[in-house]
Design an enzyme around this catalytic site. Structure first.
Site, mmCIF file in Angstrom:
data_model
loop_
_atom_site.group_PDB
_atom_site.id
_atom_site.type_symbol
_atom_site.label_atom_id
_atom_site.label_comp_id
_atom_site.label_asym_id
_atom_site.label_seq_id
_atom_site.Cartn_x
_atom_site.Cartn_y
_atom_site.Cartn_z
ATOM 1 N N GLY A 1 15.357 -4.003 1.945
ATOM 2 C CA GLY A 1 15.579 -4.035 0.263
ATOM 3 C C GLY A 1 15.180 -5.634 0.066
ATOM 4 O O GLY A 1 14.892 -6.033 -1.077
ATOM 5 N N LYS A 2 14.424 -6.464 1.051
ATOM 6 C CA LYS A 2 13.902 -7.595 0.941
ATOM 7 C C LYS A 2 12.561 -7.703 -0.076
ATOM 8 O O LYS A 2 12.439 -8.406 -0.841
ATOM 9 C CB LYS A 2 13.469 -8.262 2.327
ATOM 10 C CG LYS A 2 14.751 -8.745 2.945
ATOM 11 C CD LYS A 2 14.175 -9.767 4.166
ATOM 12 C CE LYS A 2 14.390 -8.938 5.366
ATOM 13 N NZ LYS A 2 13.727 -9.885 6.559
ATOM 14 N N THR A 3 11.681 -6.537 0.228
ATOM 15 C CA THR A 3 10.573 -6.577 -0.560
ATOM 16 C C THR A 3 10.855 -6.261 -2.176
ATOM 17 O O THR A 3 10.401 -6.772 -3.007
ATOM 18 C CB THR A 3 9.682 -5.193 -0.064
ATOM 19 O OG1 THR A 3 9.219 -5.494 1.193
ATOM 20 C CG2 THR A 3 8.258 -5.166 -0.912
ATOM 21 N N PHE B 1 12.148 4.974 11.738
ATOM 22 C CA PHE B 1 10.736 4.516 10.990
ATOM 23 C C PHE B 1 9.991 5.788 10.675
ATOM 24 O O PHE B 1 9.693 6.555 11.649
ATOM 25 C CB PHE B 1 10.167 3.706 11.920
ATOM 26 C CG PHE B 1 9.221 2.735 11.267
ATOM 27 C CD1 PHE B 1 9.479 1.605 10.620
ATOM 28 C CD2 PHE B 1 7.810 2.953 11.041
ATOM 29 C CE1 PHE B 1 8.702 0.686 9.983
ATOM 30 C CE2 PHE B 1 6.905 2.133 10.489
ATOM 31 C CZ PHE B 1 7.577 1.031 9.844
ATOM 32 N N VAL B 2 9.750 5.667 9.446
ATOM 33 C CA VAL B 2 9.144 6.975 9.023
ATOM 34 C C VAL B 2 7.645 6.525 8.672
ATOM 35 O O VAL B 2 7.234 5.403 8.168
ATOM 36 C CB VAL B 2 9.620 7.660 7.825
ATOM 37 C CG1 VAL B 2 10.916 8.418 8.173
ATOM 38 C CG2 VAL B 2 9.966 6.822 6.505
ATOM 39 N N LYS C 1 0.811 -1.089 0.017
ATOM 40 C CA LYS C 1 0.203 0.093 -0.150
ATOM 41 C C LYS C 1 0.938 1.168 -0.039
ATOM 42 O O LYS C 1 0.509 2.396 -0.350
ATOM 43 C CB LYS C 1 -0.870 0.127 1.287
ATOM 44 C CG LYS C 1 -1.857 -1.130 1.386
ATOM 45 C CD LYS C 1 -2.741 -0.598 2.496
ATOM 46 C CE LYS C 1 -3.689 -1.813 2.752
ATOM 47 N NZ LYS C 1 -4.448 -1.853 4.116
ATOM 48 N N ASP D 1 13.924 -0.354 2.491
ATOM 49 C CA ASP D 1 14.635 -0.383 3.895
ATOM 50 C C ASP D 1 15.502 -1.495 3.914
ATOM 51 O O ASP D 1 16.728 -1.316 3.581
ATOM 52 C CB ASP D 1 13.476 -0.664 4.854
ATOM 53 C CG ASP D 1 13.757 -0.272 6.181
ATOM 54 O OD1 ASP D 1 14.844 -0.899 6.659
ATOM 55 O OD2 ASP D 1 13.075 0.044 7.313
HETATM 56 O O1 LIG Z 1 12.677 -2.895 2.081
HETATM 57 P P1 LIG Z 1 11.947 -3.357 3.190
HETATM 58 O O2 LIG Z 1 12.609 -3.771 4.520
HETATM 59 O O3 LIG Z 1 11.360 -4.861 2.490
HETATM 60 O O4 LIG Z 1 10.669 -2.806 3.366
HETATM 61 C C1 LIG Z 1 10.001 -2.084 2.342
HETATM 62 C C2 LIG Z 1 8.407 -2.139 2.228
HETATM 63 O O5 LIG Z 1 7.834 -2.057 3.439
HETATM 64 C C3 LIG Z 1 6.693 -1.472 3.356
HETATM 65 O O6 LIG Z 1 5.553 -2.209 2.997
HETATM 66 P P2 LIG Z 1 4.944 -3.314 3.991
HETATM 67 O O7 LIG Z 1 5.206 -4.477 3.894
HETATM 68 O O8 LIG Z 1 4.859 -2.327 5.197
HETATM 69 O O9 LIG Z 1 3.330 -3.022 3.491
HETATM 70 P P3 LIG Z 1 2.658 -1.850 3.090
HETATM 71 O O10 LIG Z 1 3.284 -1.152 2.034
HETATM 72 O O11 LIG Z 1 1.145 -2.264 2.770
HETATM 73 O O12 LIG Z 1 2.376 -0.834 4.452
HETATM 74 C C4 LIG Z 1 7.070 -0.327 2.092
HETATM 75 O O13 LIG Z 1 5.739 0.012 1.576
HETATM 76 C C5 LIG Z 1 7.815 -1.398 1.247
HETATM 77 O O14 LIG Z 1 7.162 -2.125 0.313
HETATM 78 O O1 HPA Z 2 10.148 3.477 7.814
HETATM 79 C C1 HPA Z 2 9.284 2.909 7.366
HETATM 80 N N1 HPA Z 2 7.857 3.275 7.589
HETATM 81 C C2 HPA Z 2 6.901 2.584 7.065
HETATM 82 N N2 HPA Z 2 6.963 1.567 6.299
HETATM 83 C C3 HPA Z 2 8.524 1.109 6.174
HETATM 84 N N3 HPA Z 2 8.669 -0.179 5.407
HETATM 85 C C4 HPA Z 2 9.997 -0.293 5.728
HETATM 86 N N4 HPA Z 2 10.328 0.846 6.441
HETATM 87 C C5 HPA Z 2 9.602 1.687 6.678
#
Ligand SMILES: O=P(O)(O)OC[C@H]1O[C@H](OP(=O)(O)OP(=O)(O)O)[C@H](O)[C@@H]1O
Ligand code: HPA
Length: 165
Positions: free
Chosen positions: A87-89, A134-135, A16, A85
């Site tokens: 980078g895993k996603t 954390f932002v 999202k 963050d």
């Molecule tokens: O680099 P990473 O440590 O993997 O984090 C980055 C991901 O984390 C958050 O998604 P989240 O899983 O919180 O889902 P959301 O977007 O629905 O909040 C963000 O929107 C990125 O997609």
């Molecule tokens: O710093 C953060 N904020 C919100 N979502 C996130 N997902 C990875 N890092 C962050």
């Protein structure tokens, strides 16, 4: 825009957290198109990935909903991610998208966090590099709260405690 080739692009918004940045970036690309001689036909698609609980990345990284991205085959794809963050996603998404054999993949990330143990997967285009805090806001959440803030900010420790799951 030149990087994205000379035929239509698919903007792949990572939900999202990426909804606000994607919307603004698409507006920006439209404005560039209007001010140049070339119009780039654009499709916008959404994919939902989730892994965070509180302020921690979990091992449970899911693509939510069955995603058949076979229409990406041969296309120029611009992945739009709000934050990288650990980078895993992004790494998982790139692996997933590559299986559909697009012609080109570029990644635009609004924020890249300076973290000690990232998986070293960086966007091609970066808005801002930020400290390891954390932002929230501008569609980024803490346990689904604060996406509605117009601005980005660092969540306080008391805010984390209040909305902790
Ligand atoms: O680099 P990473 O440590 O993997 O984090 C980055 C991901 O984390 C958050 O998604 P989240 O899983 O919180 O889902 P959301 O977007 O629905 O909040 C963000 O929107 C990125 O997609
Ligand atoms: O710093 C953060 N904020 C919100 N979502 C996130 N997902 C990875 N890092 C962050």
């Amino acid at each position: 825009m030149d990087d994205l080739g000379d035929h239509d692009i698919v903007v792949l918004c990572v939900l999202k957290g990426g909804y606000q940045f994607s919307a603004d970036l698409v507006e920006g690309i439209k404005a560039l198109s209007r001010n140049s001689n070339r119009t780039i036909p654009m499709r916008v698609h959404f994919i939902r990935l989730k892994s965070y609980l509180n302020d921690q990345s979990t091992e449970d990284l899911q693509i939510v909903g069955a995603e058949d991205l076979s229409f990406l085959n041969g296309k120029n794809v611009l992945i739009v991610e709000a934050i990288v963050d650990t980078g895993k996603t992004l790494k998982m998404l790139l692996n997933h998208v590559e299986t559909f054999r697009p012609k080109l993949i570029k990644v635009a990330g609004l924020l890249v966090k300076r973290v000690p143990h990232s998986v070293a997967c960086l966007p091609d285009y970066v808005g801002f590099e930020i400290p390891n805090r954390f932002v929230v806001g501008y569609a980024l959440d803490y346990n689904e709260y604060f996406r509605d803030l117009d601005h980005l900010c660092v969540i306080s420790e008391s805010g984390k405690m209040k909305y902790k799951i």
